[in-house]
Design an enzyme around this catalytic site. Structure first.
Site, PDB file in Angstrom:
ATOM      1  N   GLU A 136      36.882  16.130  48.747  1.00 40.10           N
ATOM      2  CA  GLU A 136      35.495  16.580  48.825  1.00 40.10           C
ATOM      3  C   GLU A 136      35.218  17.012  50.264  1.00 40.10           C
ATOM      4  O   GLU A 136      35.613  16.342  51.208  1.00 40.10           O
ATOM      5  CB  GLU A 136      34.561  15.444  48.402  1.00 40.10           C
ATOM      6  CG  GLU A 136      33.195  15.913  47.922  1.00 40.10           C
ATOM      7  CD  GLU A 136      32.273  16.283  49.065  1.00 40.10           C
ATOM      8  OE1 GLU A 136      31.699  17.384  49.033  1.00 40.10           O
ATOM      9  OE2 GLU A 136      32.129  15.462  49.988  1.00 40.10           O
ATOM     10  N   HIS A 137      34.505  18.120  50.440  1.00 37.77           N
ATOM     11  CA  HIS A 137      34.482  18.791  51.740  1.00 37.77           C
ATOM     12  C   HIS A 137      33.385  18.311  52.690  1.00 37.77           C
ATOM     13  O   HIS A 137      33.500  18.487  53.915  1.00 37.77           O
ATOM     14  CB  HIS A 137      34.332  20.310  51.520  1.00 37.77           C
ATOM     15  CG  HIS A 137      34.810  21.134  52.670  1.00 37.77           C
ATOM     16  ND1 HIS A 137      34.835  20.680  53.973  1.00 37.77           N
ATOM     17  CD2 HIS A 137      35.306  22.391  52.719  1.00 37.77           C
ATOM     18  CE1 HIS A 137      35.308  21.629  54.761  1.00 37.77           C
ATOM     19  NE2 HIS A 137      35.601  22.673  54.032  1.00 37.77           N
ATOM     20  N   SER A 138      32.315  17.720  52.201  1.00 36.99           N
ATOM     21  CA  SER A 138      31.139  17.522  53.044  1.00 36.99           C
ATOM     22  C   SER A 138      31.367  16.524  54.172  1.00 36.99           C
ATOM     23  O   SER A 138      30.746  16.619  55.226  1.00 36.99           O
ATOM     24  CB  SER A 138      29.949  17.062  52.187  1.00 36.99           C
ATOM     25  OG  SER A 138      30.201  15.796  51.601  1.00 36.99           O
TER      26      SER A 138
END
Length: 756
Positions: A469-471
């Site tokens: 997941e990038h955040s």
């Protein structure tokens, strides 16, 4: 990566009269909260910093200073110039027998004050030194005497044994670039891709922006830069990621692959046991700050803040905005297999479970014949749903199945034991790699918990992969962890001759805990809708992975060019298919390198324009220029996967044990997502994604164009070298062998598999 083109969902009502805008209370409040968040992060790390060493000093340096002051006092010398006597007068009088104690306390207080002043001086000096960017502007391989002096001073003030967060308080603030320079660079960047009419219109909007709104917006950014340590990072996290209402799958996550040609063991549970153990060893080193800080080009330390949220982290959906939940510790992982969820403990009272014990627990899950409960199998599809929908359903789920939900969201990370094999095959190398990439990026839409910071995916044939997941962080952070994991589980932990983890099982361990979900009827429809949407999104992604083996980094370096800039320009050539000559290609590479160095020193364009846009939205101030910039579509999103720990891999003795990088989804419905990694010196692996629904894109077609472009450019350099040799009167026979490995023009280099 894929989500970075969106400053999402933040469009309040706008006003057009710039002259009436004055100090904005909401804007000042947002700046105040940004600074508060920044200071909270610093304070939360203070105690840990003190225990592990007040960098670049250490607690022992205080003891040395105190001892030196006591020795001087014993020799009837006063290094404090009377200050200790003043301190003694301020201390309570406990009677004559405690006179010596007052002297010791006065010396300790003076030593502490002097020690603190010295540490503060070192921090300020190091911060000033790290603000110097002149070394970035020097030609590759050339180091001026000024830079050498600067580097020597950095080493002196940095101490001998820096830890992961040692430099955090000494890093300079993110500078706010000149708004005039940013607009100028932006116009330069769009000029080649705009018609004369469109460029004149954009330039007119830019001039109007500089005349009417720029100075006010810039003032607010400068105010924030003095109050918070970074004027853009918290807004980037919030408005680009956490406020996005799109599905995380494909739009926000990215993947990382296993070794391309080698699978250390075909035993699925064994590979999972070693990998999980290696990941938790990395977490242990992270908690003890034993990971060395990353140095840019081996010289300047980078911020390490993103490392804090690798483990024990979940992105929690909200109706309008998500938030990141990070736990200080977690002693279990959540496991998914054949539609069932399990909680697997990773520690006992004596510490971390051995790889063989973890293998035993995973094998118990694989051998468990119990079926999935109704709708449990597809439950994780909710994490791939639009965020507003998932937020509403999660409220009901938290009420009805709080214990199971907490076991998943509170896990160190998520593990998916897939029932299908993956990876490179001899029978169909190209298709198998494409399917491998697709399985990591999207899976089946319901077998990944996309909210977790990362999911470890273990296929039935022992192949590994990550879905991230990038955040919470950028790719280099998870890439650093992944390199350590692959090297540790393969070279340090290793496997027995039969493919199992080394050591012995622990039969005293309890069975993995099966998680039970009490799913109310109203959630069933939501799961079905989420699954349908996830399958549609997954089926629309076209992934293509290919290793380019005609030449690699060593060939590019031979021409004294930046390998990254070389590939970036080749990608542009492949996308636009516009013939280039050698001189123009060199100019383009040099220009890209200059822009890259400007971005490294905080003088990039996109983050500054993004922050100006956010300020304009807070102020309800309409700017046609910023609206135009914000509305642009990124049809070619590219990224290099850096290899950061070369020392962990012996590329000469084990050339096949090299990570094959990873990829991400396209940033636009009619665009491409392209990532690449230099595998050793002679291979470049490309990961390409696009959407099948677009009539303008085709991942395989772009892959062929990339290969053609690289070969065309290599031929140009080869021809240039031949002409140069002929001009010098040298024999140019055999130049093809020296400049470019042999290949069959127009055909994909054959993929050789040594071990699957």
């Amino acid at each position: 990566m894929a989500e970075a083109h969106q400053a999402v969902g933040f469009r309040p009502s706008l006003t057009s009269d710039a002259g009436e805008v004055e100090l904005s209370a909401p804007m000042l409040q947002e700046i105040y909260l940004s600074g508060l968040r920044s200071w909270k992060r610093h304070l939360s790390r203070f105690w840990n910093d003190f225990l592990t060493g007040v960098f670049p000093a250490s607690p022992l340096s205080w003891l040395f200073l105190f001892s030196a002051i006591q020795l001087a006092w014993f020799l009837q010398l006063d290094p404090s110039l009377g200050l200790m006597e003043k301190i003694k007068e301020l201390l309570p009088d406990w009677g004559g027998q405690h006179h010596r104690l007052r002297g010791v306390l006065a010396a300790a207080l003076f030593a502490s004050c002097l020690w603190g002043a010295l540490i503060f001086t070192l921090h300020v000096a190091l911060r000033l030194l790290l603000s110097y960017h002149g070394w970035l502007l020097q030609p590759h391989g050339a180091t001026s005497s000024r830079t050498k002096t600067w580097l020597a001073l950095v080493h002196i003030f940095s101490g001998r044994h820096p830890m992961l967060f040692s430099y955090q308080r000494s890093l300079p603030r993110q500078p706010v670039p000149s708004v005039q320079d940013t607009v100028r660079k932006y116009l330069e960047s769009v000029r080649p891709v705009l018609s004369d009419e469109d460029f004149d219109w954009t330039a007119a909007l830019a001039r109007e922006f500089l005349r009417l709104q720029a100075s006010l917006l810039q003032w607010y950014l400068q105010l924030k830069s003095w109050w918070a340590s970074n004027y853009v990072s918290d807004w980037w996290e919030e408005f680009v990621y956490l406020r996005s209402r799109n599905s995380l799958m494909v739009n926000s996550n990215y993947y990382m692959m296993d070794f391309l040609y080698v699978t250390p063991t075909p035993v699925q549970a064994a590979r999972a046991g070693n990998a999980v153990h290696a990941l938790l060893l990395y977490r242990h080193r992270l908690n003890r700050q034993e990971i060395l800080p990353t140095l840019l080009m081996g010289m300047r330390p980078l911020c390490s803040a993103q490392y804090e949220k690798i483990f024990n982290t979940t992105r929690i959906p909200g109706v309008h905005k998500d938030h990141i939940r990070h736990l200080r510790d977690s002693r279990h992982v959540a496991v998914f297999h054949r539609g069932r969820f399990f909680r697997v403990g990773t520690h006992t009272q004596s510490g971390l479970l051995s790889p063989r014990a973890l293998e035993q627990q995973f094998q118990r899950i694989l051998d468990d014949p119990s079926p999935a409960c109704p709708h449990e199998e597809h439950l994780a599809a909710l994490t791939a749903a639009p965020r507003d929908m998932w937020a509403q359903v999660r409220r009901s789920l938290k009420t009805q199945a709080q214990e199971a939900l907490e076991a998943v969201e509170g896990a160190a990370f998520f593990v998916s034991l897939d029932s299908e094999p993956a990876g490179l095959t001899r029978e169909d190398p190209a298709a198998s790699l494409d399917a491998y990439a697709h399985a990591l990026l999207a899976g089946r839409g319901h077998d990944r918990w996309f909210d977790k910071s990362f999911s470890l995916i273990v296929f039935s044939n022992g192949k590994l992969g990550l879905s991230v997941e990038h955040s919470w962080a950028d790719c280099p952070i998870s890439g650093h962890m992944w390199e350590f994991t692959l090297a540790t589980e393969c070279f340090q932990l290793g496997y027995a001759a039969d493919g199992h983890c080394k050591g012995h099982p622990d039969l005293s361990l309890p069975q993995p805990q099966r998680l039970h979900w009490d799913l109310p009827d109203k959630i069933h429809l939501s799961i079905s809708l989420a699954l349908r949407g996830a399958k549609t999104l997954s089926g629309n992604i076209d992934c293509h992975v290919f290793p380019f083996s005609h030449f690699g980094k060593s060939f590019i370096k031979r021409w004294h060019l930046s390998s990254d800039s070389f590939i970036q320009m080749a990608l542009q050539l492949a996308y636009f298919r516009d013939p280039q000559c050698l001189a123009l290609f060199r100019l383009a590479v040099d220009k890209h390198q200059a822009l890259l160095k400007a971005a490294m020193s905080g003088q990039g364009v996109d983050r500054h324009l993004f922050a100006l846009y956010i300020v304009s939205q807070f102020l309800h101030l309409q700017s046609p220029f910023l609206d135009q910039v914000h509305s642009e579509q990124w049809q070619l999103a590219t990224s290099q996967i850096p290899v950061q720990q070369i020392h962990l891999f012996d590329a000469h003795s084990y050339p096949d044990y090299v990570s094959s990088g990873g990829g991400f989804g396209p940033a636009d419905d009619h665009g491409y997502g392209v990532s690449y990694i230099f595998m050793g010196d002679d291979v470049i692996t490309f990961h390409i994604s696009s959407k099948k629904s677009s009539t303008r894109t085709d991942s395989h077609r772009l892959g062929q164009h990339i290969e053609d472009a690289l070969l065309d450019v290599a031929a140009l350099f080869q021809e240039g070298q031949r002409l140069k040799r002929r001009g010098l009167g040298e024999d140019d026979s055999g130049h093809s062998r020296d400049s470019l490995p042999c290949h069959t023009r127009g055909s994909r280099a054959p993929t050789t598999a040594t071990n699957f």
